[in-house]
Write an enzyme that holds these catalytic residues in place. Structure first.
Site, short mmCIF file in Angstrom:
data_model
loop_
_atom_site.label_atom_id
_atom_site.label_comp_id
_atom_site.label_asym_id
_atom_site.label_seq_id
_atom_site.Cartn_x
_atom_site.Cartn_y
_atom_site.Cartn_z
N ASP A 224 0.86 -1.00 -0.15
CA ASP A 224 -0.05 0.04 0.38
C ASP A 224 1.06 1.23 -0.27
OD1 ASP A 224 -1.72 -1.55 -0.03
OD2 ASP A 224 -2.67 -1.36 2.48
N ASP A 379 -13.33 -4.08 -1.60
CA ASP A 379 -12.75 -3.38 0.01
C ASP A 379 -14.38 -3.47 0.80
OD1 ASP A 379 -10.66 -2.77 -0.44
OD2 ASP A 379 -11.70 -0.58 -1.61
O1 1PR Z 1 -10.40 2.99 -5.31
O2 1PR Z 1 -9.84 2.33 -7.32
O3 1PR Z 1 -9.13 4.24 -5.90
O4 1PR Z 1 -8.55 1.98 -5.72
C1 1PR Z 1 -7.67 2.41 -4.04
C2 1PR Z 1 -7.31 0.78 -3.42
O5 1PR Z 1 -6.38 1.30 -2.61
C3 1PR Z 1 -8.18 0.05 -3.37
O6 1PR Z 1 -7.45 -1.69 -3.80
C4 1PR Z 1 -8.24 -0.31 -1.72
O7 1PR Z 1 -8.05 -1.47 -1.40
C5 1PR Z 1 -6.78 0.34 -1.66
N1 1PR Z 1 -7.40 1.03 -0.17
C6 1PR Z 1 -7.33 2.28 -0.03
N2 1PR Z 1 -6.87 2.59 0.84
C7 1PR Z 1 -6.72 1.31 1.49
C8 1PR Z 1 -6.13 1.35 3.29
O8 1PR Z 1 -5.55 0.74 4.13
N3 1PR Z 1 -5.79 2.26 4.04
N4 1PR Z 1 -5.37 -0.83 1.49
C9 1PR Z 1 -6.42 0.77 1.14
C10 1PR Z 1 -5.87 -1.83 1.37
C11 1PR Z 1 -4.87 -3.21 0.82
C12 1PR Z 1 -4.88 -4.91 1.55
C13 1PR Z 1 -4.07 -4.97 2.29
C14 1PR Z 1 -4.33 -6.79 2.91
C15 1PR Z 1 -3.47 -7.13 3.47
N5 1PR Z 1 -5.15 -2.61 2.06
O9 1PR Z 1 -4.67 -5.77 0.38
O10 1PR Z 1 -3.21 -4.82 1.76
O11 1PR Z 1 -5.90 -6.00 3.73
O12 1PR Z 1 -3.00 -6.72 4.73
P1 1PR Z 1 -2.12 -7.62 5.88
O13 1PR Z 1 -2.09 -9.06 5.35
O14 1PR Z 1 -1.93 -6.54 6.74
O15 1PR Z 1 -3.92 -8.26 6.79
P2 1PR Z 1 -9.45 2.65 -6.00
#
Ligand code: 1PR
Length: 524
Positions: A224, A379
């Site tokens: 991320d 999400d």
């Molecule tokens: O909505 O098309 O602009 O895309 C934004 C992208 O950014 C989406 O794929 C959304 O999942 C991601 N995103 C937005 N905000 C966050 C945040 O964390 N605040 N990240 C975010 C989500 C991605 C997950 C994470 C897993 C594994 N995180 O894939 O990597 O939950 O984590 P872990 O192993 O630590 O539990 P758009």
């Protein structure tokens, strides 16, 4: 010097990067004469058969390419570059191929996820210099919905199993072509390309031939990425999507360096999510494009990029389509793009009007770059209900009761990084996106994100049962056993993790070591 036929459809950067890594200078074809004058020609095909042949025709490449091939001069085709050699394809009925190998291209008819995405083995059917230095049990990266069916076995170089056996490479004299992507197949792929480049190497048959070959479950590292308070682009990580600690954005490292480390540790893919792109025009976010460019020079496994892929109007009033935004990412080295928020809005529109606008980003990008290049990042968050009838959404019975003892829940899709819940459930979203042309689902789970509590198996089973495209399980991995659990208690095609890898609690190598002999994986 090696000549590369780029007909402008996709990411040839990864092929250029792989060839440059092998010490070659690459000349890109700009007209038919360049083809005729080539010593060695590489043709990486992207997108769909019909548009590939159409572009070759409008660029006047068909005649020189056919005469180059008919003369049996050195050629390496990749993916559609293999399929182009055949008479035609079910993907584009009526469109004539190059006709160098008699036969046709057919869609997979299997009871398995299509596209066939991931790392699978090959079985050599004839000696080739391509096999020097390989044991024969290596896996290579495939991503395709169609496969070639030659009329005779004479030129079959390798076969692979996916539901049934199909031809995964051909060799007819100096003409070699693979369905898999050597440029995305790590060290084994680079070795195979190096063997093509050196025509003095002897033709051999490798020692091992897996029978049958098996598609590996993929282990994906996710980064991320966002700008921190100081303006630096950093890899961050949230707890249930909250990436701040004491007001500061958590900084877990530099994107290019971390991606390089995960490649060396054996990651099967790397995903970058530009997590704040929903608020800013992402093409202003040049550092992200730079991250992709630099990463793809050193990382030879598939790269996915997500964040902000939608239509925009920039500050000068210029309209940018989602396709143009995606094109910038592909040009910079991405193999797949992932769409989050926009997918939810598109599905809402479909549910309201009963049809998808022709210009929706999913369909647009899939038409040009192929379904396999479009990932939908979901999400979702659990919403508990007393009874299934309480809402009109897809509800499941859950073994993990809610705060009020509820035994039912639905998974609410969110947009803008979990900030806004919408009236769409994850199963409906995934199903409609598949119909619109998505090739894969990245299934996050806000409740599990960053918790180390394991994947949400109920969610994964529910979505996986509803679609026939591959599903990547994401969120909650806390140890190697969680990967075993998700691969044995669900049909997930891949598992993605972030926090445990960034914090160095468990390495990708350790996860693979744990899974070895229990689950089919690509060995490090
Ligand atoms: O909505 O098309 O602009 O895309 C934004 C992208 O950014 C989406 O794929 C959304 O999942 C991601 N995103 C937005 N905000 C966050 C945040 O964390 N605040 N990240 C975010 C989500 C991605 C997950 C994470 C897993 C594994 N995180 O894939 O990597 O939950 O984590 P872990 O192993 O630590 O539990 P758009």
């Amino acid at each position: 010097m090696i000549t590369l036929l780029d007909y402008g459809a996709g990411n040839v950067r990864s092929v250029v990067n792989a060839l440059e890594r092998l010490g070659e200078t690459v000349k890109i074809v700009s007209n038919g004469d360049d083809i005729l004058q080539a010593d060695r020609l590489i043709f990486p095909g992207v997108g769909d058969f019909g548009s590939m042949m159409h572009t070759l025709r409008t660029k006047n490449f068909i005649a020189p390419l056919t005469s180059y091939l008919q003369a049996g001069r050195p050629f390496f085709g990749i993916c559609l570059g293999l399929q182009a050699l055949f008479d035609g394809s079910e993907e584009a009925p009526g469109v004539v191929g190059l006709g160098i190998i008699p036969g046709r291209v057919k869609r997979f008819t299997v009871d398995l996820a299509v596209p066939h995405i991931g790392w699978n083995g090959i079985k050599a059917r004839q000696p080739s210099r391509l096999f020097n230095g390989l044991h024969g049990d290596e896996k290579f990266y495939f991503v395709h919905s169609y496969h070639v069916v030659p009329e005779t076995d004479e030129w079959v170089l390798t076969a692979t199993d996916y539901g049934y056996e199909f031809v995964s490479a051909i060799q007819k004299g100096n003409i070699i072509a693979t369905q898999f992507h050597p440029e995305k197949s790590g060290k084994a792929g680079l070795a195979l390309l190096a063997n093509f480049l050196d025509a003095t190497r002897a033709a051999i048959i490798p020692a091992a031939a897996p029978e049958p070959t098996r598609l590996a479950k993929r282990i994906i590292a996710c980064l991320d990425v966002r700008t921190n308070n100081r303006g630096d682009l950093v890899v961050t990580k949230g707890d249930q999507y909250d990436v701040r600690e004491n007001g500061e954005v958590r900084n877990l490292g530099k994107p290019v360096q971390l991606a390089g480390r995960y490649y060396n540790e054996g990651a099967d893919e790397i995903t970058f999510l530009n997590i704040t792109a929903f608020r800013d025009f992402p093409l202003k976010d040049m550092p992200m494009l730079k991250v992709l460019e630099l990463t793809s020079k050193n990382v030879f496994v598939p790269l996915t990029i997500g964040g902000g892929i939608r239509d925009y109007k920039d500050k000068d009033g210029r309209h940018w389509s989602a396709l143009e935004v995606a094109a910038e990412y592909f040009r910079s080295g991405a193999d797949k793009i992932s769409i989050g928020s926009d997918a939810v809005l598109i599905v809402e529109d479909v549910l309201k009007t009963g049809q998808a606008g022709g210009m929706n980003s999913i369909g647009q990008i899939a038409r040009v770059y192929g379904n396999q290049a479009v990932v939908i990042s979901i999400d979702p968050r659990r919403v508990y209900v007393e009874t299934p009838a309480a809402v009109s959404h897809h509800v499941i019975e859950t073994a993990i009761p809610g705060p009020g003892g509820e035994h039912y829940c639905w998974y609410q899709c969110t947009i803008k990084g979990g900030r806004e819940g919408r009236e769409v459930d994850a199963v409906t979203l995934a199903t409609i996106c598949e119909q619109l042309g998505a090739g894969e689902i990245l299934l996050n789970c806000i409740d599990r994100d960053g918790t180390n509590a394991g994947f949400d198996l109920e969610l994964i089973n529910d979505v996986k049962n509803a679609v026939s495209i591959p599903v990547i399980a994401s969120s909650g991995a806390g140890n190697a056993a969680h990967f075993y659990e998700v691969f044995t208690r669900t049909e997930a095609d891949a598992a993605l993790a972030a926090g445990i890898f960034h914090r160095q609690e468990v390495s990708i190598g350790e996860v693979k070591e744990y899974l070895q002999d229990k689950v089919e994986i690509r060995p490090v």
